[in-house]
Design a protein around this motif. Structure first.
Motif, PDB file in Angstrom:
ATOM      1  N   THR A 224       0.599  -6.720  11.025  1.00 25.26           N
ATOM      2  CA  THR A 224       0.180  -5.353  11.735  1.00 25.26           C
ATOM      3  C   THR A 224      -0.571  -4.781  10.716  1.00 25.26           C
ATOM      4  OG1 THR A 224       2.008  -4.201  11.437  1.00 25.26           O
ATOM      5  CG2 THR A 224       1.987  -5.535  13.308  1.00 25.26           C
ATOM      6  N   GLU A 225      -1.390  -3.680  11.271  1.00 24.22           N
ATOM      7  CA  GLU A 225      -1.834  -2.582  10.528  1.00 24.22           C
ATOM      8  C   GLU A 225      -0.787  -1.810   9.678  1.00 24.22           C
ATOM      9  OE1 GLU A 225      -5.024   1.296  10.913  1.00 24.22           O
ATOM     10  OE2 GLU A 225      -4.705  -0.161  12.613  1.00 24.22           O
ATOM     11  N   ALA A 226       0.226  -1.574  10.169  1.00 22.95           N
ATOM     12  CA  ALA A 226       1.325  -0.860   9.466  1.00 22.95           C
ATOM     13  C   ALA A 226       1.877  -1.803   8.195  1.00 22.95           C
ATOM     14  CB  ALA A 226       2.414  -0.345  10.624  1.00 22.95           C
ATOM     15  N   ASP A 227       1.917  -2.882   8.500  1.00 20.42           N
ATOM     16  CA  ASP A 227       2.499  -3.825   7.268  1.00 20.42           C
ATOM     17  C   ASP A 227       1.446  -3.660   6.404  1.00 20.42           C
ATOM     18  OD1 ASP A 227       4.615  -4.883   8.926  1.00 20.42           O
ATOM     19  OD2 ASP A 227       3.596  -6.629   9.638  1.00 20.42           O
ATOM     20  N   TYR A 228       0.194  -3.720   6.463  1.00 20.31           N
ATOM     21  CA  TYR A 228      -0.767  -3.780   5.473  1.00 20.31           C
ATOM     22  C   TYR A 228      -0.636  -2.401   5.053  1.00 20.31           C
ATOM     23  CZ  TYR A 228      -3.226  -8.306   5.745  1.00 20.31           C
ATOM     24  OH  TYR A 228      -3.452  -9.481   5.558  1.00 20.31           O
ATOM     25  N   ARG A 229      -0.647  -1.241   5.471  1.00 22.04           N
ATOM     26  CA  ARG A 229      -0.663   0.291   4.989  1.00 22.04           C
ATOM     27  C   ARG A 229       0.682   0.534   4.187  1.00 22.04           C
ATOM     28  NH1 ARG A 229      -4.478   3.207   3.745  1.00 22.04           N
ATOM     29  NH2 ARG A 229      -5.359   3.079   5.895  1.00 22.04           N
ATOM     30  N   ALA A 230       1.792  -0.069   4.526  1.00 24.11           N
ATOM     31  CA  ALA A 230       3.001  -0.001   3.805  1.00 24.11           C
ATOM     32  C   ALA A 230       2.639  -0.696   2.348  1.00 24.11           C
ATOM     33  CB  ALA A 230       4.034  -0.642   4.588  1.00 24.11           C
ATOM     34  N   VAL A 231       2.258  -1.888   2.449  1.00 23.42           N
ATOM     35  CA  VAL A 231       2.134  -2.491   0.987  1.00 23.42           C
ATOM     36  C   VAL A 231       1.068  -1.981   0.223  1.00 23.42           C
ATOM     37  CG1 VAL A 231       1.261  -4.802  -0.121  1.00 23.42           C
ATOM     38  CG2 VAL A 231       2.979  -4.623   1.982  1.00 23.42           C
ATOM     39  N   MET A 232      -0.219  -1.647   0.897  1.00 25.19           N
ATOM     40  CA  MET A 232      -1.290  -0.871   0.237  1.00 25.19           C
ATOM     41  C   MET A 232      -0.589   0.530  -0.436  1.00 25.19           C
ATOM     42  SD  MET A 232      -4.777  -1.882   1.919  1.00 25.19           S
ATOM     43  CE  MET A 232      -4.337  -0.766   3.368  1.00 25.19           C
ATOM     44  N   ASP A 233       0.174   1.164   0.176  1.00 27.11           N
ATOM     45  CA  ASP A 233       0.652   2.566  -0.218  1.00 27.11           C
ATOM     46  C   ASP A 233       1.620   2.399  -1.343  1.00 27.11           C
ATOM     47  OD1 ASP A 233      -0.779   4.028   1.497  1.00 27.11           O
ATOM     48  OD2 ASP A 233       0.725   4.234   2.853  1.00 27.11           O
ATOM     49  N   ALA A 234       2.404   1.129  -1.311  1.00 24.93           N
ATOM     50  CA  ALA A 234       3.459   0.849  -2.310  1.00 24.93           C
ATOM     51  C   ALA A 234       2.735   0.631  -3.745  1.00 24.93           C
ATOM     52  CB  ALA A 234       4.323   0.075  -1.793  1.00 24.93           C
ATOM     53  N   VAL A 235       1.557  -0.025  -3.763  1.00 29.84           N
ATOM     54  CA  VAL A 235       0.937  -0.415  -4.781  1.00 29.84           C
ATOM     55  C   VAL A 235      -0.624   0.068  -4.809  1.00 29.84           C
ATOM     56  CG1 VAL A 235       0.254  -2.135  -6.634  1.00 29.84           C
ATOM     57  CG2 VAL A 235       2.380  -2.410  -5.428  1.00 29.84           C
ATOM     58  N   ASP A 236      -0.933   1.379  -5.204  1.00 33.09           N
ATOM     59  CA  ASP A 236      -2.208   2.284  -4.375  1.00 33.09           C
ATOM     60  C   ASP A 236      -3.036   1.959  -5.688  1.00 33.09           C
ATOM     61  OD1 ASP A 236      -3.617   3.664  -3.050  1.00 33.09           O
ATOM     62  OD2 ASP A 236      -2.813   5.534  -3.355  1.00 33.09           O
ATOM     63  N   LEU A 237      -3.635   0.703  -5.885  1.00 32.45           N
ATOM     64  CA  LEU A 237      -4.792   0.534  -6.686  1.00 32.45           C
ATOM     65  C   LEU A 237      -5.850  -0.249  -5.723  1.00 32.45           C
ATOM     66  CD1 LEU A 237      -2.749  -0.859  -9.845  1.00 32.45           C
ATOM     67  CD2 LEU A 237      -3.995   1.124  -9.387  1.00 32.45           C
ATOM     68  N   SER A 238      -7.173   0.037  -5.871  1.00 33.27           N
ATOM     69  CA  SER A 238      -8.020  -0.683  -5.162  1.00 33.27           C
ATOM     70  C   SER A 238      -8.137  -2.045  -5.304  1.00 33.27           C
ATOM     71  CB  SER A 238      -9.351  -0.046  -5.595  1.00 33.27           C
ATOM     72  OG  SER A 238      -9.708  -0.251  -6.974  1.00 33.27           O
ATOM     73  N   ALA A 239      -7.662  -2.684  -6.388  1.00 36.07           N
ATOM     74  CA  ALA A 239      -7.404  -4.229  -6.526  1.00 36.07           C
ATOM     75  C   ALA A 239      -6.680  -4.733  -5.359  1.00 36.07           C
ATOM     76  CB  ALA A 239      -7.154  -4.535  -7.882  1.00 36.07           C
ATOM     77  N   ASN A 240      -5.741  -3.938  -4.855  1.00 38.80           N
ATOM     78  CA  ASN A 240      -4.575  -4.463  -3.835  1.00 38.80           C
ATOM     79  C   ASN A 240      -5.237  -4.504  -2.677  1.00 38.80           C
ATOM     80  OD1 ASN A 240      -2.241  -5.188  -2.561  1.00 38.80           O
ATOM     81  ND2 ASN A 240      -1.548  -3.201  -2.535  1.00 38.80           N
TER      82      ASN A 240
END
Length: 405
Positions: free
Chosen positions: A256-272
């Protein structure tokens, strides 16, 4: 939108000549023969680049390897067992070697055991085309009564279980064997024809791993590899679960969108970043694909554009792979959102303003049915999909449309 095409190497029955004639601009491939957890060596990478650089008669193809799909993440990394730390270091070394060879985009997934799951690989449609399909009742019949997975009965409503039992009773021995083969096609070692006991052994290793724990393991992995990717100027993009709902008692964390948001926020680098697959995510009626592109687009590094037709709207229901413009995802709205994101990137001066996409999967039509290429990857079915997607992009980018919009 950068038009690319997935190629499985010299053994692929869809050749370099075929994809060149399809009009693609770049190639998506991987070193499928290298065992998971081992380093991709520079000479192996160079060999793959050389293989796709020439046509059948030796003439230059003009094509280059542009996206890695996939650099596999081992089950040990996902579970944090065995040699998982050594596997992470091997993954980082492979990333350095790919960078040295000119590669910048790496697609991967974090699905436990299964790369994807279908019950039919050649489901016949009314027009005679064939496609891949997930039948929820057939899958329940496999899980409950063929695999006989421990705890499976707790995952199905009594009515579903009874319907699955009745379905199983109508299956011939050949169909039961075919169903089993189709499901384990997405499991490691499927080419070696895993037994049902092998499957149960794989599943048992995830007994104590909850979705939260698996997500924590993904974050730990990304905390190791993303800083290096950022330093090298590379882009990592996680593919969603396929299908995006729980199966076989395994945890799902990228659905889900929430799944992706959680992982991107946890490692908040543009490469992720994200591989936004409209087919995988589209198998959930509650996923808003154009909206996800608009809201998460800054971190979308790769696109898989395909469509599915939901036969049931509830989570976990049956679906089949539709023609690219005929499923539940509004592909015109999706491409409009992609072009809007590319426009924003151009205005920001980003080097990665053009997002690579490939026409993912496709129905087997015309000569595809005798070619029998990799399931989901026919020549003509994908060419038809690419032509349709290319037509939408061309129309939406035309000055007449831009002036009106």
């Amino acid at each position: 939108m950068r038009q690319t095409w997935r190629w499985f190497g010299p053994k692929d029955l869809v050749s370099v000549d075929d994809m060149l004639q399809a009009g693609v601009q770049g190639v998506v491939t991987a070193l499928h023969h290298v065992p998971t957890g081992q380093v991709w060596q520079p000479d192996q990478i160079a060999d793959r680049q050389a293989q796709l650089a020439v046509m059948r008669d030796g003439a230059p193809s003009g094509l280059a390897w542009e996206v890695v799909e996939s650099l596999p993440v081992s089950e040990d990394i996902k579970r944090q067992t065995g040699d998982w730390r050594a596997h992470v270091e091997a993954w980082k070394t492979s990333m350095r070697n790919l960078h040295a060879a000119g590669l910048r985009v790496i697609c991967y997934n974090f699905m436990p055991i299964l790369d994807w799951t279908r019950t039919d690989l050649v489901y016949r449609l009314p027009n005679g085309a064939t496609c891949m399909r997930y039948d929820a009742i057939d899958f329940a019949a496999f899980d409950l009564f063929i695999l006989q997975r421990r705890g499976a009965a707790d995952d199905y409503a009594p009515q579903i279980a009874e319907t699955a039992r009745a379905r199983l009773a109508t299956m011939s021995d050949d169909r039961r064997e075919q169903l089993t083969g189709n499901v384990v096609f997405g499991l490691p070692g499927a080419a070696e024809r895993m037994t049902l006991d092998d499957v149960k052994d794989h599943l048992a290793r995830y007994d104590d791993i909850s979705p939260d724990r698996l997500r924590a393991h993904l974050v730990d992995f990304l905390a190791e590899v993303t800083p290096l990717a950022q330093e090298l100027g590379m882009r990592l993009c996680c593919h969603p679960d396929d299908p995006p709902f729980p199966l076989l008692g395994l945890p799902r964390i990228m659905s889900t969108e929430a799944d992706y948001r959680a992982v991107m926020d946890a490692v908040d680098l543009s490469a992720n970043g994200i591989t936004l697959c409209t087919g995988s995510l589209g198998a959930r009626a509650d996923n808003d694909l154009p909206g996800m592109m608009a809201r998460l687009g800054d971190r979308v590094h790769f696109l898989h554009l395909r469509n599915v037709a939901l036969e049931e709207t509830h989570l976990g229901g049956s679906f089949h792979e539709a023609a690219h413009l005929e499923g539940n995802t509004d592909m015109v709205a999706m491409i409009a959102a992609i072009l809007a994101e590319e426009s924003r990137r151009r205005a920001q001066g980003r080097d990665d303003w053009q997002i690579p996409f490939r026409p993912d999967h496709g129905q087997d039509i015309l000569d595809d049915q005798s070619r029998k290429a990799q399931p989901g990857y026919p020549a003509i079915g994908r060419l038809k999909g690419l032509a349709e997607l290319r037509g939408i992009e061309t129309a939406l980018s035309h000055p007449l449309v831009a002036q009106r919009g």
